[in-house]
Design a protein around this motif. Structure first.
Motif, PDB file in Angstrom:
ATOM      1  N   LYS A  19       0.840  -1.196   0.000  1.00 25.56           N
ATOM      2  CA  LYS A  19       0.000   0.000   0.000  1.00 25.56           C
ATOM      3  C   LYS A  19       0.879   1.252   0.000  1.00 25.56           C
ATOM      4  O   LYS A  19       1.757   1.396   0.856  1.00 25.56           O
ATOM      5  N   PRO A  20       0.668   2.158  -0.935  1.00 29.84           N
ATOM      6  CA  PRO A  20       1.542   3.338  -1.027  1.00 29.84           C
ATOM      7  C   PRO A  20       1.177   4.404  -0.005  1.00 29.84           C
ATOM      8  O   PRO A  20       0.056   4.453   0.509  1.00 29.84           O
ATOM      9  N   LEU A  21       2.137   5.278   0.284  1.00 29.78           N
ATOM     10  CA  LEU A  21       1.880   6.406   1.165  1.00 29.78           C
ATOM     11  C   LEU A  21       0.909   7.382   0.509  1.00 29.78           C
ATOM     12  O   LEU A  21       0.073   7.991   1.173  1.00 29.78           O
ATOM     13  N   ALA A  22       1.014   7.531  -0.814  1.00 32.70           N
ATOM     14  CA  ALA A  22       0.120   8.440  -1.539  1.00 32.70           C
ATOM     15  C   ALA A  22      -0.309   7.800  -2.858  1.00 32.70           C
ATOM     16  O   ALA A  22       0.434   7.009  -3.456  1.00 32.70           O
ATOM     17  N   LEU A  23      -1.509   8.156  -3.289  1.00 36.04           N
ATOM     18  CA  LEU A  23      -2.048   7.745  -4.581  1.00 36.04           C
ATOM     19  C   LEU A  23      -2.572   8.995  -5.265  1.00 36.04           C
ATOM     20  O   LEU A  23      -3.288   9.797  -4.647  1.00 36.04           O
ATOM     21  N   TYR A  24      -2.199   9.176  -6.528  1.00 32.87           N
ATOM     22  CA  TYR A  24      -2.639  10.351  -7.265  1.00 32.87           C
ATOM     23  C   TYR A  24      -3.360   9.932  -8.542  1.00 32.87           C
ATOM     24  O   TYR A  24      -2.999   8.929  -9.176  1.00 32.87           O
ATOM     25  N   TYR A  25      -4.372  10.726  -8.904  1.00 35.02           N
ATOM     26  CA  TYR A  25      -5.133  10.450 -10.130  1.00 35.02           C
ATOM     27  C   TYR A  25      -5.407  11.768 -10.839  1.00 35.02           C
ATOM     28  O   TYR A  25      -5.846  12.752 -10.215  1.00 35.02           O
ATOM     29  N   PHE A  26      -5.175  11.772 -12.156  1.00 32.07           N
ATOM     30  CA  PHE A  26      -5.521  12.913 -12.996  1.00 32.07           C
ATOM     31  C   PHE A  26      -6.546  12.459 -14.021  1.00 32.07           C
ATOM     32  O   PHE A  26      -6.312  11.490 -14.764  1.00 32.07           O
ATOM     33  N   GLY A  27      -7.660  13.153 -14.041  1.00 32.08           N
ATOM     34  CA  GLY A  27      -8.742  12.803 -14.956  1.00 32.08           C
ATOM     35  C   GLY A  27     -10.068  13.251 -14.379  1.00 32.08           C
ATOM     36  O   GLY A  27     -10.130  14.164 -13.543  1.00 32.08           O
ATOM     37  N   GLU A  28     -11.142  12.613 -14.817  1.00 34.00           N
ATOM     38  CA  GLU A  28     -12.475  12.958 -14.348  1.00 34.00           C
ATOM     39  C   GLU A  28     -12.585  12.736 -12.837  1.00 34.00           C
ATOM     40  O   GLU A  28     -12.217  11.675 -12.328  1.00 34.00           O
ATOM     41  N   ARG A  29     -13.103  13.727 -12.144  1.00 31.06           N
ATOM     42  CA  ARG A  29     -13.153  13.676 -10.678  1.00 31.06           C
ATOM     43  C   ARG A  29     -13.893  12.438 -10.175  1.00 31.06           C
ATOM     44  O   ARG A  29     -13.419  11.763  -9.243  1.00 31.06           O
ATOM     45  N   ARG A  30     -15.027  12.125 -10.755  1.00 32.29           N
ATOM     46  CA  ARG A  30     -15.825  10.997 -10.277  1.00 32.29           C
ATOM     47  C   ARG A  30     -15.040   9.685 -10.408  1.00 32.29           C
ATOM     48  O   ARG A  30     -15.082   8.834  -9.517  1.00 32.29           O
ATOM     49  N   THR A  31     -14.312   9.537 -11.502  1.00 36.35           N
ATOM     50  CA  THR A  31     -13.512   8.325 -11.698  1.00 36.35           C
ATOM     51  C   THR A  31     -12.378   8.252 -10.688  1.00 36.35           C
ATOM     52  O   THR A  31     -12.067   7.176 -10.150  1.00 36.35           O
ATOM     53  N   GLY A  32     -11.756   9.391 -10.414  1.00 42.27           N
ATOM     54  CA  GLY A  32     -10.678   9.423  -9.437  1.00 42.27           C
ATOM     55  C   GLY A  32     -11.160   9.056  -8.042  1.00 42.27           C
ATOM     56  O   GLY A  32     -10.518   8.280  -7.326  1.00 42.27           O
ATOM     57  N   GLU A  33     -12.296   9.602  -7.644  1.00 43.66           N
ATOM     58  CA  GLU A  33     -12.839   9.287  -6.325  1.00 43.66           C
ATOM     59  C   GLU A  33     -13.231   7.816  -6.238  1.00 43.66           C
ATOM     60  O   GLU A  33     -13.071   7.181  -5.186  1.00 43.66           O
ATOM     61  N   ALA A  34     -13.732   7.257  -7.337  1.00 44.24           N
ATOM     62  CA  ALA A  34     -14.058   5.831  -7.362  1.00 44.24           C
ATOM     63  C   ALA A  34     -12.800   4.985  -7.245  1.00 44.24           C
ATOM     64  O   ALA A  34     -12.808   3.927  -6.590  1.00 44.24           O
ATOM     65  N   LEU A  35     -11.683   5.445  -7.839  1.00 45.44           N
ATOM     66  CA  LEU A  35     -10.421   4.716  -7.742  1.00 45.44           C
ATOM     67  C   LEU A  35      -9.959   4.641  -6.290  1.00 45.44           C
ATOM     68  O   LEU A  35      -9.464   3.606  -5.840  1.00 45.44           O
ATOM     69  N   PHE A  36     -10.135   5.726  -5.542  1.00 44.23           N
ATOM     70  CA  PHE A  36      -9.754   5.721  -4.137  1.00 44.23           C
ATOM     71  C   PHE A  36     -10.605   4.743  -3.334  1.00 44.23           C
ATOM     72  O   PHE A  36     -10.173   4.256  -2.290  1.00 44.23           O
ATOM     73  N   GLY A  37     -11.808   4.468  -3.810  1.00 43.79           N
ATOM     74  CA  GLY A  37     -12.637   3.465  -3.162  1.00 43.79           C
ATOM     75  C   GLY A  37     -12.221   2.041  -3.485  1.00 43.79           C
ATOM     76  O   GLY A  37     -12.578   1.098  -2.770  1.00 43.79           O
ATOM     77  N   ARG A  38     -11.447   1.865  -4.538  1.00 43.44           N
ATOM     78  CA  ARG A  38     -11.019   0.536  -4.984  1.00 43.44           C
ATOM     79  C   ARG A  38      -9.578   0.208  -4.591  1.00 43.44           C
ATOM     80  O   ARG A  38      -9.215  -0.951  -4.499  1.00 43.44           O
ATOM     81  N   VAL A  39      -8.766   1.258  -4.394  1.00 42.16           N
ATOM     82  CA  VAL A  39      -7.335   1.060  -4.122  1.00 42.16           C
ATOM     83  C   VAL A  39      -6.968   1.759  -2.818  1.00 42.16           C
ATOM     84  O   VAL A  39      -7.278   2.935  -2.629  1.00 42.16           O
ATOM     85  N   ASP A  40      -6.305   1.053  -1.913  1.00 46.69           N
ATOM     86  CA  ASP A  40      -5.943   1.620  -0.616  1.00 46.69           C
ATOM     87  C   ASP A  40      -4.623   2.382  -0.701  1.00 46.69           C
ATOM     88  O   ASP A  40      -3.741   2.051  -1.494  1.00 46.69           O
ATOM     89  N   SER A  41      -4.508   3.402   0.139  1.00 43.56           N
ATOM     90  CA  SER A  41      -3.268   4.182   0.242  1.00 43.56           C
ATOM     91  C   SER A  41      -3.333   4.982   1.525  1.00 43.56           C
ATOM     92  O   SER A  41      -4.382   5.107   2.150  1.00 43.56           O
ATOM     93  N   GLY A  42      -2.196   5.565   1.909  1.00 45.15           N
ATOM     94  CA  GLY A  42      -2.204   6.421   3.088  1.00 45.15           C
ATOM     95  C   GLY A  42      -3.031   7.673   2.875  1.00 45.15           C
ATOM     96  O   GLY A  42      -3.755   8.130   3.757  1.00 45.15           O
ATOM     97  N   GLY A  43      -2.925   8.271   1.709  1.00 51.77           N
ATOM     98  CA  GLY A  43      -3.661   9.482   1.348  1.00 51.77           C
ATOM     99  C   GLY A  43      -3.489   9.709  -0.135  1.00 51.77           C
ATOM    100  O   GLY A  43      -3.210   8.775  -0.883  1.00 51.77           O
ATOM    101  N   GLY A  44      -3.617  10.964  -0.572  1.00 51.53           N
ATOM    102  CA  GLY A  44      -3.402  11.242  -1.989  1.00 51.53           C
ATOM    103  C   GLY A  44      -4.198  12.426  -2.474  1.00 51.53           C
ATOM    104  O   GLY A  44      -4.621  13.282  -1.693  1.00 51.53           O
ATOM    105  N   GLY A  45      -4.422  12.463  -3.783  1.00 52.65           N
ATOM    106  CA  GLY A  45      -5.136  13.584  -4.360  1.00 52.65           C
ATOM    107  C   GLY A  45      -5.675  13.269  -5.737  1.00 52.65           C
ATOM    108  O   GLY A  45      -5.141  12.413  -6.446  1.00 52.65           O
ATOM    109  N   VAL A  46      -6.741  13.968  -6.094  1.00 53.24           N
ATOM    110  CA  VAL A  46      -7.322  13.892  -7.429  1.00 53.24           C
ATOM    111  C   VAL A  46      -6.994  15.192  -8.142  1.00 53.24           C
ATOM    112  O   VAL A  46      -7.331  16.283  -7.669  1.00 53.24           O
TER     113      VAL A  46
END
Length: 327
Positions: free
Chosen positions: A234-261
């Motif tokens: 599990k990473p300390l941070a996870l980042y996603y660039f793209g559609e906000r809804r898809t990014g928030e859904a990714l955070f629901g599927r992949v665990d991490s310490g924190g991150g940003g969309v």
């Protein structure tokens, strides 16, 4: 830690003597040693500290050292917080604003020459936008640091010559798109983008903690990206660039310490947000109120009246039937 009522023993890294000298001077001017002790030294000093009867341990460092610290703490049942870093992925989908994504990724990755715990460690980029994104990252680097980052007052150096050599070895795991220049004597490694990186290569097996940014490609977010990240620590941070809804859904599927969309690193700077790792990237949270809670422990104390007594609590428990009727 001090605000929560503790005395502190602070043990800095032996690899930062100039920073340590400044810290020692500041601390000695403000605090008596019985409140804050600043102890320098190497592994022997750290191990000696871990033998003490401490109330709490807060450790920042590598996962390997984190295991040693946790083992020592477990022997004495000392609670602890571990912030251990890790390989933080940055996913760039085809819905991303490529220019903004490139600028923000370049800033977050090459800040302090990549020597930050929440730097994007590698990119997972949708195949359709790989050429455009790599070109924009290169352009962003040149705008921030000039044609030769070595001459820029805004581009840092690595902490030691051995780290330069480590970067050189890691570069052998992929094809350099731009950058790649090194100077061990000056502890300089250029901002470097790499492609054709195998998932099992050395570059993908350890936290880079330097200015190398590997690019891996994907076609399907759900089928490729989710399992790729989830199968690793599990990473300390996870980042996603793209559609906000898809990014928030990714955070629901992949665990991490924190991150940003649609941005990187900045979640670390918000004192209202808890910061910390998960799994192999650490445990516990801090910043702002969360730091106070980390270094404090609520304790329940009941003060009973001396003259009156609740006699029904004593055997033979007379009056309990009446209480049951009431409640």
């Amino acid at each position: 830690a001090l605000a929560a009522g503790n005395c502190v023993v602070l043990k800095p890294s032996p690899r930062t003597p100039a920073v340590n000298e400044v810290m020692r001077k500041l601390i000695s001017e403000v605090f008596a040693p019985e409140y804050v002790s600043f102890l320098e030294g190497g592994a022997e000093t750290a191990r000696a500290l871990l033998q003490q009867r401490l109330d709490y341990i807060f450790f920042t460092g590598s996962p390997a050292l984190g295991r040693e610290v946790m083992t020592a703490a477990a022997a004495r049942l000392i609670p602890l917080t571990l912030e251990l870093g890790g390989k933080s992925p940055c996913v760039v989908d085809r819905t991303a604003d490529v220019k903004i994504a490139a600028r923000r990724i370049a800033w977050g990755k090459f800040l302090n020459a990549g020597q930050t715990c929440v730097a994007p460690d590698y990119l997972l980029v949708h195949r359709e936008i790989v050429p455009e994104l790599t070109a924009e990252i290169k352009l962003s680097v040149s705008r921030m640091f000039g044609a030769d980052p070595r001459q820029s007052p805004y581009y840092g150096r690595l902490i030691g010559n051995e780290e330069v050599e480590r970067m050189r070895r890691l570069m052998e795991s992929g094809e350099v798109v731009f950058g790649g220049e090194t100077d061990a004597a000056a502890r300089y490694v250029a901002p470097t983008l790499l492609r054709d990186v195998a998932p099992d290569s050395p570059l993908m097996q350890q936290e880079i903690f330097g200015p190398l940014l590997p690019v891996l490609e994907f076609d399907d977010l759900e089928a490729e990206v989710v399992p790729f990240i989830s199968e690793r620590e599990k990473p300390l941070a996870l980042y996603y660039f793209g559609e906000r809804r898809t990014g928030e859904a990714l955070f629901g599927r992949v665990d991490s310490g924190g991150g940003g969309v649609n941005d990187v690193v900045l979640h670390l700077a918000n004192p209202a947000l808890p910061f910390g790792g998960a799994g192999g990237s650490g445990m516990g949270q801090y910043h702002g109120r969360y730091s106070f809670e980390t270094f404090s422990r609520p304790r329940s104390v009941l003060t009973a009246p001396r003259k009156s007594d609740f006699t029904m609590k004593y055997p033979p428990y007379k009056g309990f039937r009446m209480i049951r009727k009431l409640f």
